[in-house]
Write a protein that holds these residues in place. Structure first.
Motif, PDB file in Angstrom:
ATOM      1  N   ARG A  98      38.214  31.336   2.848  1.00 36.67           N
ATOM      2  CA  ARG A  98      37.462  32.488   2.560  1.00 36.67           C
ATOM      3  C   ARG A  98      36.544  32.585   3.283  1.00 36.67           C
ATOM      4  O   ARG A  98      36.212  33.786   3.946  1.00 36.67           O
ATOM      5  CB  ARG A  98      37.403  32.699   0.489  1.00 36.67           C
ATOM      6  CG  ARG A  98      38.918  33.196   0.210  1.00 36.67           C
ATOM      7  CD  ARG A  98      38.224  33.517  -1.316  1.00 36.67           C
ATOM      8  NE  ARG A  98      39.724  33.594  -1.662  1.00 36.67           N
ATOM      9  CZ  ARG A  98      40.260  34.768  -2.043  1.00 36.67           C
ATOM     10  NH1 ARG A  98      39.866  35.848  -1.361  1.00 36.67           N
ATOM     11  NH2 ARG A  98      41.356  35.158  -2.808  1.00 36.67           N
ATOM     12  N   THR A  99      36.025  31.489   3.655  1.00 39.31           N
ATOM     13  CA  THR A  99      34.183  31.509   4.154  1.00 39.31           C
ATOM     14  C   THR A  99      34.279  30.879   5.439  1.00 39.31           C
ATOM     15  O   THR A  99      33.399  31.112   6.323  1.00 39.31           O
ATOM     16  CB  THR A  99      33.310  30.478   3.719  1.00 39.31           C
ATOM     17  OG1 THR A  99      34.004  28.876   3.934  1.00 39.31           O
ATOM     18  CG2 THR A  99      33.266  30.856   2.322  1.00 39.31           C
ATOM     19  N   GLN A 143      28.662  32.117  -3.982  1.00 34.32           N
ATOM     20  CA  GLN A 143      28.571  33.445  -3.821  1.00 34.32           C
ATOM     21  C   GLN A 143      30.193  33.667  -3.665  1.00 34.32           C
ATOM     22  O   GLN A 143      31.383  34.845  -4.922  1.00 34.32           O
ATOM     23  CB  GLN A 143      28.135  34.193  -2.591  1.00 34.32           C
ATOM     24  CG  GLN A 143      26.952  34.837  -2.640  1.00 34.32           C
ATOM     25  CD  GLN A 143      25.957  35.245  -2.045  1.00 34.32           C
ATOM     26  OE1 GLN A 143      27.300  35.350  -0.903  1.00 34.32           O
ATOM     27  NE2 GLN A 143      24.495  35.060  -1.657  1.00 34.32           N
ATOM     28  N   THR A 144      31.099  32.592  -3.386  1.00 28.39           N
ATOM     29  CA  THR A 144      33.013  33.380  -2.870  1.00 28.39           C
ATOM     30  C   THR A 144      33.287  32.906  -4.311  1.00 28.39           C
ATOM     31  O   THR A 144      34.016  32.920  -4.867  1.00 28.39           O
ATOM     32  CB  THR A 144      32.865  32.164  -1.792  1.00 28.39           C
ATOM     33  OG1 THR A 144      32.379  32.440  -0.767  1.00 28.39           O
ATOM     34  CG2 THR A 144      34.984  32.678  -1.209  1.00 28.39           C
ATOM     35  N   LEU A 192      34.635  27.750   6.493  1.00 27.75           N
ATOM     36  CA  LEU A 192      33.647  26.275   6.818  1.00 27.75           C
ATOM     37  C   LEU A 192      34.511  25.496   6.760  1.00 27.75           C
ATOM     38  O   LEU A 192      35.988  25.969   6.165  1.00 27.75           O
ATOM     39  CB  LEU A 192      32.575  26.580   5.437  1.00 27.75           C
ATOM     40  CG  LEU A 192      31.606  27.543   5.218  1.00 27.75           C
ATOM     41  CD1 LEU A 192      30.995  27.315   3.722  1.00 27.75           C
ATOM     42  CD2 LEU A 192      30.525  27.518   6.205  1.00 27.75           C
ATOM     43  N   ALA A 210      25.005  27.847   3.643  1.00 29.47           N
ATOM     44  CA  ALA A 210      26.566  27.577   3.318  1.00 29.47           C
ATOM     45  C   ALA A 210      26.343  27.431   1.976  1.00 29.47           C
ATOM     46  O   ALA A 210      27.757  27.592   0.988  1.00 29.47           O
ATOM     47  CB  ALA A 210      26.976  25.764   4.294  1.00 29.47           C
ATOM     48  N   ILE A 263      38.109  27.695  -0.389  1.00 27.87           N
ATOM     49  CA  ILE A 263      37.000  28.252  -0.135  1.00 27.87           C
ATOM     50  C   ILE A 263      36.766  28.993   0.879  1.00 27.87           C
ATOM     51  O   ILE A 263      36.494  29.208   2.035  1.00 27.87           O
ATOM     52  CB  ILE A 263      35.853  27.547  -0.913  1.00 27.87           C
ATOM     53  CG1 ILE A 263      35.707  27.875  -2.569  1.00 27.87           C
ATOM     54  CG2 ILE A 263      34.736  27.488  -0.368  1.00 27.87           C
ATOM     55  CD1 ILE A 263      34.907  26.062  -3.315  1.00 27.87           C
ATOM     56  N   LEU A 274      26.825  30.806   0.376  1.00 24.21           N
ATOM     57  CA  LEU A 274      28.255  31.753   0.617  1.00 24.21           C
ATOM     58  C   LEU A 274      28.804  30.540  -0.102  1.00 24.21           C
ATOM     59  O   LEU A 274      29.760  31.831  -1.269  1.00 24.21           O
ATOM     60  CB  LEU A 274      28.410  30.980   2.233  1.00 24.21           C
ATOM     61  CG  LEU A 274      29.497  32.312   2.403  1.00 24.21           C
ATOM     62  CD1 LEU A 274      29.274  32.809   2.794  1.00 24.21           C
ATOM     63  CD2 LEU A 274      29.856  30.822   4.265  1.00 24.21           C
ATOM     64  N   VAL A 275      28.609  29.457  -0.266  1.00 24.28           N
ATOM     65  CA  VAL A 275      29.730  29.051  -1.324  1.00 24.28           C
ATOM     66  C   VAL A 275      29.968  29.634  -2.659  1.00 24.28           C
ATOM     67  O   VAL A 275      31.262  29.420  -3.053  1.00 24.28           O
ATOM     68  CB  VAL A 275      29.863  26.739  -1.873  1.00 24.28           C
ATOM     69  CG1 VAL A 275      31.323  26.555  -2.332  1.00 24.28           C
ATOM     70  CG2 VAL A 275      30.437  26.589  -0.535  1.00 24.28           C
ATOM     71  N   VAL A 313      32.349  22.395   3.768  1.00 21.74           N
ATOM     72  CA  VAL A 313      32.542  23.207   2.124  1.00 21.74           C
ATOM     73  C   VAL A 313      32.771  21.888   0.929  1.00 21.74           C
ATOM     74  O   VAL A 313      31.754  22.035   0.098  1.00 21.74           O
ATOM     75  CB  VAL A 313      33.736  23.681   1.601  1.00 21.74           C
ATOM     76  CG1 VAL A 313      34.161  24.168   0.381  1.00 21.74           C
ATOM     77  CG2 VAL A 313      34.109  24.557   2.784  1.00 21.74           C
TER      78      VAL A 313
END
Lengths: 388, 388
Positions: A35-36, A19-20, A38, A13, A32, A16-17, A43
């Motif tokens: 978009r993810t 990279q976003t 989560l 996670a 965030i 992913l945060v 987050v």
């Protein structure tokens, strides 16, 4: 590697945060989350160690100050958290750039190569890295996190070995290790077109696309394919060989030994040869051929048009097989793209199957500094997108 | 959907453990750990809810009995946990199979279609599902978990709509919803070649491969591409259109309206047409052409050889672009594969670039029941590989 200088130990996670934020710039926790997928809590939990380690920062708040954690405070990647050097090696020149974590160039240098001897090239790369490091005005062991060297040919990024480089006439050169020894900085290597594709995927005309192809036209015709956020590497190390698709429609033998390849009609060398035949001038250069075509020499224009037709067939093949959202055309040959453009688009439209014709064809002049930046992007990628 | 009848709510590690067992059969916890990279504790934690929900079982122990949890006890997927129906729709016939969770066929049925009218076809599909359900000997709402219907053409699996089916002459038919209403069972739809590719990836000649292409030769020439465990779908819904690669080397117009497509030389229809011209017999059938070629009629053999050459060019294009580990050749046309085989292999070897020639070419006769099984695999995939 310097401790803490990779996201490899962070939970998925957190990666992913990160990279976003890398792709989308500054975002609030809520954005965030959207978009993810989560939850707000997830987050915040993922962001906490990233903030503590200095990978990301809350905007309007000096790094290190205690975070408020309020959902509306935008966060962003701390681009200056790490620096990278990217080097592109050609047959006669090195092109190097120093970048930040987001592959933004901070400085660039070029160096002529007077020999293709492995030892000479490795020392020249190490010297160029030293110059870029000095240009950064930074000293100490971690002034540059790592180096990415890119080179055309069959490059095994896993083992760091150049299996075969036609332009340098190298075979089985453990380049990553040699550069690492000479420079004292961790080094990765990659095929130059794949590295440029990585840079386009994360930071260029490929950002946010489900898939794209990057076709580079020049001495050779290469292609990087990005599908679902990954650059296709090929089970046997071969992929994206657009220059060797058998759509040339001739019996001419290619440098690869096969016949009918795209490169037998559309490479810089093939165009020059055909223009020499068309004009009867055996010493004609590519530059002169471009000039003649621009001056409306019908025979030379026909050579470019034929090359454009074959490139259009190749791009239609890519579109019909992979269905990319976009095809980006670049490379030295893109400078004379106006001579091919109409024919490429016409042939592409004639041979793309159904909705594959909706694929967006764009031309992007990418100077060698951008290719070098691809090397830096590959090095940075090891930090922000660690392999599982 | 029946509660608990999907792994969608399970954590990623549980899905990974389940998929590993699905592909590799029975494994001990230690073997699962080695294959997934999960720790022993993580495997046990992931397996616990799967055992409790009956998705997996410990071998040599009746389902439901308290698990020992000893690392050496092998575990396996409980194939009978859920049943699926797969249906392939052709222009004149429905082929249906009932399978378990691992897409193993338990029963199969065929039904002739006397009309291509949407309503008639939908009712015939619902009737076939009923027969397969009865064949299962099971009653009740959850006797069949879900249905996967596959059909050639432009199929949007997300919305459940057949955008265009050339053989049925359908446009924008909401087939998933229609079959679901008529049968009372949740239904998904997919392009038939992609569905067959899914089945090959999970349960067939593609198991364990990093990438492969499945080329189907028949009335049309299709191709499914699996890269990194995912079937490529194309940004605009088009991908794997091997039949429309522009390597035919002719000006003949294809059914798609373009010229020079592979299908203008190598589809069943094109071969029949060319054999009619070669023999001067305007009523010659494909079966007769195959017979003449086997009887060494030189003109007809040349037609098959030309078709094999063009297929070889198409497969070399796939290899040079994607670099798959294997190309699987199937479809009705594979039955006369001996007539193409030498030429396909020769042309492939002549045009594959470097190590791309190491790609394994295999022929696999897959009867329509296997294609129907692809539909069941697509339906089952929603359970065991839920989209993020």
């Amino acid at each position: 590697m310097v401790p803490g200088m990779s996201l490899a130990d962070q939970p998925p996670a957190a990666v992913l945060v990160f990279q976003t934020l890398l792709v989308h710039g500054s975002l609030t926790r809520a954005e965030i989350g959207r978009r993810t997928g989560l939850s707000a809590g997830a987050v915040t939990k993922a962001a906490t160690p990233l903030l503590a380690d200095g990978w990301i920062t809350e905007l309007g708040r000096p790094a290190g100050e205690r975070a408020s954690g309020r959902p509306a405070t935008p966060m962003a990647v701390r681009a200056d958290r790490a620096r990278f050097v990217g080097v592109k090696v050609t047959g006669d020149e090195l092109i190097g750039v120093l970048t930040d974590l987001t592959a933004r160039p901070l400085a660039s240098r070029r160096a002529a190569l007077d020999s293709r001897d492995v030892g000479t090239v490795v020392l020249a790369i190490a010297r160029l890295i030293g110059q870029l490091r000095a240009a950064a005005g930074a000293e100490g062991d971690d002034a540059v996190h790592s180096v990415g060297v890119t080179i055309s040919g069959d490059v095994d990024g896993q083992t760091g070995t150049v299996q075969y480089s036609p332009f340098l006439d190298w075979r089985r050169v453990p380049l990553a290790q040699l550069v690492e020894s000479a420079s004292g900085i961790p080094t990765v290597i990659e095929n130059d077109v794949r590295a440029l594709t990585v840079a386009e995927q994360w930071f260029g005309a490929g950002v946010g696309l489900s898939s794209f192809a990057l076709v580079t036209v020049g001495a050779g015709i290469g292609c990087g394919l990005s599908i679902g956020g990954r650059v296709v590497s090929g089970a046997h190390g071969v992929s994206g060989e657009v220059g060797h698709l058998p759509v040339g429609g001739t019996d001419r033998t290619c440098t690869c030994g096969n016949t009918g390849c795209v490169e037998t009609v559309a490479s810089t060398h093939a165009i020059t040869e055909q223009a020499r035949q068309a004009t009867g001038d055996p010493a004609l250069t590519m530059e002169e051929a471009v000039r003649l075509a621009h001056a409306d020499n019908a025979a030379v224009r026909a050579v470019f048009s034929r090359a454009g037709h074959v490139m259009g067939l190749a791009m239609a093949s890519v579109a019909n097989l992979i269905g990319p959202e976009r095809i980006i055309i670049s490379g030295e040959g893109a400078a004379s793209y106006d001579l091919f453009a109409d024919q490429i688009r016409q042939t592409f439209a004639d041979h793309a199957f159904g909705a594959a014709a909706d694929c967006d064809l764009v031309v992007r002049p990418l100077p060698f500094e951008e290719w070098a930046r691809g090397g830096a992007a590959v090095a940075a990628q090891r930090v922000f997108a660690p392999a599982k």
